[in-house]
Design a protein around this motif. Sequence first.
Motif, PDB file in Angstrom:
ATOM      1  N   SER A 167     -22.688 -26.828 -10.779  1.00  0.00           N
ATOM      2  CA  SER A 167     -22.810 -28.136 -10.126  1.00  0.00           C
ATOM      3  C   SER A 167     -23.112 -27.956  -8.654  1.00  0.00           C
ATOM      4  O   SER A 167     -22.859 -26.895  -8.073  1.00  0.00           O
ATOM      5  CB  SER A 167     -21.546 -28.977 -10.315  1.00  0.00           C
ATOM      6  OG  SER A 167     -20.450 -28.376  -9.654  1.00  0.00           O
TER       7      SER A 167
ATOM      8  N   GLY B 236     -24.932 -31.810 -11.974  1.00  0.00           N
ATOM      9  CA  GLY B 236     -24.462 -30.609 -12.646  1.00  0.00           C
ATOM     10  C   GLY B 236     -25.173 -30.355 -13.949  1.00  0.00           C
ATOM     11  O   GLY B 236     -25.935 -31.187 -14.448  1.00  0.00           O
TER      12      GLY B 236
ATOM     13  N   ARG C 299     -17.244 -31.672 -12.184  1.00  0.00           N
ATOM     14  CA  ARG C 299     -16.899 -30.318 -12.588  1.00  0.00           C
ATOM     15  C   ARG C 299     -15.950 -30.317 -13.773  1.00  0.00           C
ATOM     16  O   ARG C 299     -15.985 -29.410 -14.606  1.00  0.00           O
ATOM     17  CB  ARG C 299     -16.281 -29.566 -11.413  1.00  0.00           C
ATOM     18  CG  ARG C 299     -17.262 -29.242 -10.307  1.00  0.00           C
ATOM     19  CD  ARG C 299     -16.543 -28.705  -9.102  1.00  0.00           C
ATOM     20  NE  ARG C 299     -15.754 -27.520  -9.418  1.00  0.00           N
ATOM     21  CZ  ARG C 299     -14.759 -27.070  -8.662  1.00  0.00           C
ATOM     22  NH1 ARG C 299     -14.428 -27.695  -7.553  1.00  0.00           N
ATOM     23  NH2 ARG C 299     -14.113 -25.974  -8.999  1.00  0.00           N
TER      24      ARG C 299
ATOM     25  N   HIS D  52     -17.687 -35.106  -7.149  1.00  0.00           N
ATOM     26  CA  HIS D  52     -17.969 -33.724  -7.534  1.00  0.00           C
ATOM     27  C   HIS D  52     -16.802 -33.149  -8.320  1.00  0.00           C
ATOM     28  O   HIS D  52     -16.991 -32.349  -9.228  1.00  0.00           O
ATOM     29  CB  HIS D  52     -18.229 -32.877  -6.290  1.00  0.00           C
ATOM     30  CG  HIS D  52     -18.957 -31.612  -6.574  1.00  0.00           C
ATOM     31  ND1 HIS D  52     -19.419 -30.776  -5.576  1.00  0.00           N
ATOM     32  CD2 HIS D  52     -19.314 -31.021  -7.733  1.00  0.00           C
ATOM     33  CE1 HIS D  52     -20.016 -29.740  -6.117  1.00  0.00           C
ATOM     34  NE2 HIS D  52     -19.965 -29.861  -7.422  1.00  0.00           N
TER      35      HIS D  52
ATOM     36  N   PHE E 172     -18.834 -26.817 -18.870  1.00  0.00           N
ATOM     37  CA  PHE E 172     -19.419 -26.842 -17.539  1.00  0.00           C
ATOM     38  C   PHE E 172     -20.169 -25.542 -17.276  1.00  0.00           C
ATOM     39  O   PHE E 172     -19.693 -24.459 -17.626  1.00  0.00           O
ATOM     40  CB  PHE E 172     -18.301 -27.032 -16.514  1.00  0.00           C
ATOM     41  CG  PHE E 172     -18.725 -26.845 -15.087  1.00  0.00           C
ATOM     42  CD1 PHE E 172     -18.492 -25.643 -14.435  1.00  0.00           C
ATOM     43  CD2 PHE E 172     -19.360 -27.859 -14.399  1.00  0.00           C
ATOM     44  CE1 PHE E 172     -18.871 -25.459 -13.128  1.00  0.00           C
ATOM     45  CE2 PHE E 172     -19.757 -27.690 -13.088  1.00  0.00           C
ATOM     46  CZ  PHE E 172     -19.510 -26.483 -12.447  1.00  0.00           C
TER      47      PHE E 172
ATOM     48  N   THR F 198     -21.647 -25.530  -4.148  1.00  0.00           N
ATOM     49  CA  THR F 198     -22.062 -25.244  -5.520  1.00  0.00           C
ATOM     50  C   THR F 198     -20.934 -24.527  -6.242  1.00  0.00           C
ATOM     51  O   THR F 198     -20.147 -23.799  -5.622  1.00  0.00           O
ATOM     52  CB  THR F 198     -23.325 -24.374  -5.574  1.00  0.00           C
ATOM     53  OG1 THR F 198     -23.086 -23.154  -4.853  1.00  0.00           O
ATOM     54  CG2 THR F 198     -24.521 -25.084  -4.971  1.00  0.00           C
TER      55      THR F 198
END
Length: 124
Positions: free
Chosen positions: A50, A35, A106, A102, A47, A58
Motif C-alpha cells: 500500500s 493498495g 492495510r 491508510h 494484503f 509504503t
Amino acid sequence: QVQLVESGGALVQAGGSLRLSCAASGLSFSSYAMGWFRQAPGKEREFVASTSGFGSSTYYTDSVKDRFTISRDNAKNTVYLQMNSLKPEDTAVYYCAADKSHVYLRRGVNVDYWGQGTQVTVSS
C-alpha cells in the motif's frame, strides 16, 4: 461513480517480472491511500502493498519485500505494482483497493473501494 480498473496480469515464468496498473476514476485520487491485495485459489484475500495519498509511506507484506514495489502517479490517477523475481506462490488474482484511511486499507477492513481483479499466474 468510483471505478478501479486493474490491468497487466498475465502468465509468466518464475523469475520473471510484471507490472500491474490500477486506473482510478470518480474519486479525489490523492485523498486516498491505495493498495494491492491478492487471493490465491482456496485462500483468503491477503494484503500485498500500500501507499499513502502522496506516496510518502509504503508498506509491504514480508513475502514480497525486496521483490515488489508499489508506486503511484497522481497526475494519471494510477497506482502500480512492479513485481520482480516472481515465484509460483505469487499466483493469485490481484485486487486494487482504495481507502481514505491508510490504516484501514492495510488491514483490509471496510475498504472503501475494490477493483475487479487481474489474474497473475507464475509457472515453475
